[in-house]
Design an enzyme around this catalytic site. Structure first.
Site, PDB file in Angstrom:
ATOM      1  N   GLY A  67       0.819  -1.200   0.121  1.00 20.49           N
ATOM      2  CA  GLY A  67      -0.006  -0.184  -0.077  1.00 20.49           C
ATOM      3  C   GLY A  67       1.088   1.233  -0.128  1.00 20.49           C
ATOM      4  O   GLY A  67       0.872   2.130   0.910  1.00 20.49           O
ATOM      5  N   ARG A  70       0.032   5.774  -1.840  1.00 22.07           N
ATOM      6  CA  ARG A  70      -0.237   7.050  -1.242  1.00 22.07           C
ATOM      7  C   ARG A  70      -0.088   7.235   0.207  1.00 22.07           C
ATOM      8  O   ARG A  70       0.321   5.987   0.730  1.00 22.07           O
ATOM      9  CB  ARG A  70      -1.741   7.550  -1.787  1.00 22.07           C
ATOM     10  CG  ARG A  70      -2.684   6.527  -1.426  1.00 22.07           C
ATOM     11  CD  ARG A  70      -3.931   6.747  -2.359  1.00 22.07           C
ATOM     12  NE  ARG A  70      -4.875   5.520  -2.162  1.00 22.07           N
ATOM     13  CZ  ARG A  70      -5.785   5.385  -1.304  1.00 22.07           C
ATOM     14  NH1 ARG A  70      -6.015   6.182  -0.516  1.00 22.07           N
ATOM     15  NH2 ARG A  70      -6.579   4.354  -1.558  1.00 22.07           N
ATOM     16  N   THR A  85      -3.362  -1.339  -5.417  1.00 21.72           N
ATOM     17  CA  THR A  85      -4.798  -2.237  -5.625  1.00 21.72           C
ATOM     18  C   THR A  85      -5.022  -1.970  -7.331  1.00 21.72           C
ATOM     19  O   THR A  85      -5.637  -2.780  -7.707  1.00 21.72           O
ATOM     20  CB  THR A  85      -5.904  -2.148  -4.828  1.00 21.72           C
ATOM     21  OG1 THR A  85      -6.180  -0.483  -5.155  1.00 21.72           O
ATOM     22  CG2 THR A  85      -5.697  -2.077  -3.645  1.00 21.72           C
ATOM     23  N   ASN A 108       1.814  -2.444   5.604  1.00 22.15           N
ATOM     24  CA  ASN A 108       1.083  -1.198   5.562  1.00 22.15           C
ATOM     25  C   ASN A 108      -0.378  -1.019   5.274  1.00 22.15           C
ATOM     26  O   ASN A 108      -1.112  -0.126   5.818  1.00 22.15           O
ATOM     27  CB  ASN A 108       2.023   0.016   4.991  1.00 22.15           C
ATOM     28  CG  ASN A 108       1.377   1.257   5.018  1.00 22.15           C
ATOM     29  OD1 ASN A 108       1.121   2.303   5.974  1.00 22.15           O
ATOM     30  ND2 ASN A 108       0.802   1.431   3.577  1.00 22.15           N
ATOM     31  N   TYR A 135     -12.732  -2.122  11.953  1.00 22.44           N
ATOM     32  CA  TYR A 135     -11.477  -1.560  12.062  1.00 22.44           C
ATOM     33  C   TYR A 135     -10.439  -1.760  13.385  1.00 22.44           C
ATOM     34  O   TYR A 135      -9.319  -2.163  13.296  1.00 22.44           O
ATOM     35  CB  TYR A 135     -11.092  -0.217  11.729  1.00 22.44           C
ATOM     36  CG  TYR A 135      -9.898   0.484  11.431  1.00 22.44           C
ATOM     37  CD1 TYR A 135      -9.294   0.343  10.102  1.00 22.44           C
ATOM     38  CD2 TYR A 135      -9.548   1.637  12.371  1.00 22.44           C
ATOM     39  CE1 TYR A 135      -8.042   1.004  10.101  1.00 22.44           C
ATOM     40  CE2 TYR A 135      -8.214   2.246  12.069  1.00 22.44           C
ATOM     41  CZ  TYR A 135      -7.424   1.885  10.892  1.00 22.44           C
ATOM     42  OH  TYR A 135      -6.196   2.628  10.815  1.00 22.44           O
ATOM     43  N   CYS A 136     -10.912  -1.400  14.540  1.00 27.58           N
ATOM     44  CA  CYS A 136     -10.504  -1.336  15.866  1.00 27.58           C
ATOM     45  C   CYS A 136      -9.834  -3.115  15.951  1.00 27.58           C
ATOM     46  O   CYS A 136      -8.871  -3.286  16.593  1.00 27.58           O
ATOM     47  CB  CYS A 136     -11.288  -0.824  16.981  1.00 27.58           C
ATOM     48  SG  CYS A 136     -11.579   0.811  16.783  1.00 27.58           S
ATOM     49  N   ILE A 180      -3.218  10.771  11.521  1.00 28.80           N
ATOM     50  CA  ILE A 180      -2.381  11.123  10.565  1.00 28.80           C
ATOM     51  C   ILE A 180      -3.056  11.647   9.285  1.00 28.80           C
ATOM     52  O   ILE A 180      -3.834  11.071   8.659  1.00 28.80           O
ATOM     53  CB  ILE A 180      -1.475  10.139  10.152  1.00 28.80           C
ATOM     54  CG1 ILE A 180      -0.584   9.293  11.350  1.00 28.80           C
ATOM     55  CG2 ILE A 180      -0.231  10.575   9.047  1.00 28.80           C
ATOM     56  CD1 ILE A 180       0.079  10.288  12.104  1.00 28.80           C
TER      57      ILE A 180
HETATM   58  P1  NAP Z   1      -4.592   5.417   2.596  1.00 28.04           P
HETATM   59  O1  NAP Z   1      -4.026   6.895   2.344  1.00 28.04           O
HETATM   60  O2  NAP Z   1      -6.072   5.123   2.519  1.00 28.04           O
HETATM   61  O3  NAP Z   1      -3.861   4.485   1.573  1.00 28.04           O
HETATM   62  C1  NAP Z   1      -4.003   3.045   1.950  1.00 28.04           C
HETATM   63  C2  NAP Z   1      -2.970   2.224   1.098  1.00 28.04           C
HETATM   64  O4  NAP Z   1      -3.641   0.953   1.257  1.00 28.04           O
HETATM   65  C3  NAP Z   1      -3.314   2.558  -0.520  1.00 28.04           C
HETATM   66  O5  NAP Z   1      -1.790   2.306  -0.734  1.00 28.04           O
HETATM   67  C4  NAP Z   1      -4.130   1.576  -0.977  1.00 28.04           C
HETATM   68  O6  NAP Z   1      -3.773   1.286  -2.571  1.00 28.04           O
HETATM   69  C5  NAP Z   1      -3.638   0.232  -0.107  1.00 28.04           C
HETATM   70  N1  NAP Z   1      -5.041  -0.565   0.111  1.00 28.04           N
HETATM   71  C6  NAP Z   1      -6.344  -0.304   0.230  1.00 28.04           C
HETATM   72  N2  NAP Z   1      -7.081  -1.402   0.306  1.00 28.04           N
HETATM   73  C7  NAP Z   1      -6.146  -2.487   0.092  1.00 28.04           C
HETATM   74  C8  NAP Z   1      -6.421  -3.812  -0.136  1.00 28.04           C
HETATM   75  N3  NAP Z   1      -7.671  -4.319  -0.070  1.00 28.04           N
HETATM   76  N4  NAP Z   1      -5.292  -4.337  -0.675  1.00 28.04           N
HETATM   77  C9  NAP Z   1      -3.962  -4.185  -0.584  1.00 28.04           C
HETATM   78  N5  NAP Z   1      -3.757  -2.491  -0.559  1.00 28.04           N
HETATM   79  C10 NAP Z   1      -4.865  -1.895  -0.152  1.00 28.04           C
HETATM   80  O7  NAP Z   1      -4.138   5.002   4.082  1.00 28.04           O
HETATM   81  P2  NAP Z   1      -3.194   5.498   5.047  1.00 28.04           P
HETATM   82  O8  NAP Z   1      -3.630   6.637   5.956  1.00 28.04           O
HETATM   83  O9  NAP Z   1      -1.903   6.017   4.551  1.00 28.04           O
HETATM   84  O10 NAP Z   1      -2.974   4.294   5.884  1.00 28.04           O
HETATM   85  C11 NAP Z   1      -1.819   3.638   5.950  1.00 28.04           C
HETATM   86  C12 NAP Z   1      -1.827   2.412   7.063  1.00 28.04           C
HETATM   87  O11 NAP Z   1      -1.831   3.141   8.413  1.00 28.04           O
HETATM   88  C13 NAP Z   1      -3.164   1.744   7.282  1.00 28.04           C
HETATM   89  O12 NAP Z   1      -2.892   0.287   7.732  1.00 28.04           O
HETATM   90  C14 NAP Z   1      -3.985   2.350   8.142  1.00 28.04           C
HETATM   91  O13 NAP Z   1      -4.981   1.650   8.908  1.00 28.04           O
HETATM   92  C15 NAP Z   1      -2.885   2.996   9.168  1.00 28.04           C
HETATM   93  N6  NAP Z   1      -3.267   4.067   9.931  1.00 28.04           N
HETATM   94  C16 NAP Z   1      -3.592   5.084   9.294  1.00 28.04           C
HETATM   95  C17 NAP Z   1      -3.704   6.194  10.340  1.00 28.04           C
HETATM   96  C18 NAP Z   1      -4.076   7.858   9.658  1.00 28.04           C
HETATM   97  O14 NAP Z   1      -4.600   8.520  10.653  1.00 28.04           O
HETATM   98  N7  NAP Z   1      -4.005   7.952   8.536  1.00 28.04           N
HETATM   99  C19 NAP Z   1      -3.920   6.019  11.686  1.00 28.04           C
HETATM  100  C20 NAP Z   1      -3.732   4.697  12.162  1.00 28.04           C
HETATM  101  C21 NAP Z   1      -3.225   3.785  11.291  1.00 28.04           C
HETATM  102  P3  NAP Z   1      -4.798   2.054  -3.654  1.00 28.04           P
HETATM  103  O15 NAP Z   1      -3.942   3.453  -3.496  1.00 28.04           O
HETATM  104  O16 NAP Z   1      -4.481   1.092  -4.804  1.00 28.04           O
HETATM  105  O17 NAP Z   1      -6.279   1.992  -3.156  1.00 28.04           O
END
Ligand code: NAP
Length: 241
Positions: free
Chosen positions: A10, A13, A35, A83, A148-149, A181
């Site tokens: 992932g 972005r 994806t 990730n 999610y939790c 984030i």
């Molecule tokens: P994001 O901007 O939504 O990016 C998600 C990434 O995961 C993208 O590269 C997406 O690919 C990929 N993805 C989504 N669904 C998928 C699937 N079914 N199979 C494979 N790849 C998939 O999310 P983010 O905020 O950067 O989050 C990254 C990680 O940090 C996640 O595990 C999230 O739970 C965790 N996190 C985030 C936050 C926050 O505040 N942002 C807080 C705590 C934890 P595509 O671009 O192709 O869709």
């Protein structure tokens, strides 16, 4: 290949993109996932000669097998960063079974599948780093995010169990739990949800992806050789202890 390989799922972005950049900076050849073909091309353009990318849908078993095989052809994996993740938020009473299943399949079962695919190779190398991206809400809980939790609490339990199992092979397994984030994922939250979070962040601001990536890069480094089975929180004080 003279560089060690780091895999980041992932990385099209958000946090994954920042982690990929940080690991390139640390000298790795980064193999990442998205994806869609468009996401894969975007990653390839960004990484240039420092990496590559393949399609991966964590919720699809076959896609995980193909991804593992494609990466495996490039060489042994030194660092794996699980990730990629998604959300399908809804209060429990109205949460659809398929939204529960999708989030658990993607965030938890997908992490299991991709990790398992690389495990034998890593154990043979007798060195490795596995870093799973959890979330502060895996500890705190959050209304509207039962799926999610649960997935992120599961990822943390998975992290500790695997750390026990493969410590003797000199492989560390840790989690990084980001707080709030600013990414596409948090953009989806309502203003009320964002304001409620902000009121409880002692540092008084949201975090950025690079701040999470730095923690991941540290856990991947030689400096973190004696750290395993831990959850490193990067949350501005939103949750402590
Ligand atoms: P994001 O901007 O939504 O990016 C998600 C990434 O995961 C993208 O590269 C997406 O690919 C990929 N993805 C989504 N669904 C998928 C699937 N079914 N199979 C494979 N790849 C998939 O999310 P983010 O905020 O950067 O989050 C990254 C990680 O940090 C996640 O595990 C999230 O739970 C965790 N996190 C985030 C936050 C926050 O505040 N942002 C807080 C705590 C934890 P595509 O671009 O192709 O869709």
């Amino acid at each position: 290949m003279d560089k060690k390989i780091a895999v980041v799922t992932g990385a099209s972005r958000g946090i994954g993109q920042a982690i990929a950049a940080e690991l390139v900076e640390a000298g790795y050849f980064v193999v990442a996932s998205a994806t869609s073909e468009a996401g894969v091309e975007k990653i390839k353009t960004t990484l240039g000669e420092n990496g590559s990318a393949f399609i991966l849908n964590l919720a699809d078993k076959e896609s995980c097998v193909v991804f593992n095989a494609s990466v495996g052809k490039l060489g042994p994996v030194a660092v794996l960063v699980n990730n990629a993740g998604n959300t399908k938020d809804m209060l429990m009473l109205r949460m659809k079974d398929e939204d529960w299943d999708d989030v658990i399949e993607t965030n938890l079962s997908g992490t299991f599948r991709v990790t398992k695919g690389f495990l034998k190779g890593m154990m043979k190398q007798r060195i490795g780093r596995i870093i799973n991206i959890s979330s502060v809400v895996g500890t705190m809980g959050n209304p509207g995010q039962a799926n999610y939790c649960a997935s992120k609490a599961g990822v943390e339990g998975f992290t500790r169990s695997l750390a026990y199992e493969i410590g003797s092979r000199n492989i560390t397994v840790n989690a990084v739990a980001p707080g709030f984030i600013a990414t596409d994922m948090t953009d989806e939250l309502t203003e009320d949800q964002k304001n409620a979070m902000m009121a409880n962040i002692p540092l008084g601001r949201y975090g950025n992806s690079k701040e999470v990536a730095k923690a991941v890069s540290f856990l991947a480094s030689d400096d973190a050789a004696y750290i395993t089975g831990q959850v490193l929180h990067v949350n501005g004080g939103l949750n402590m202890g």
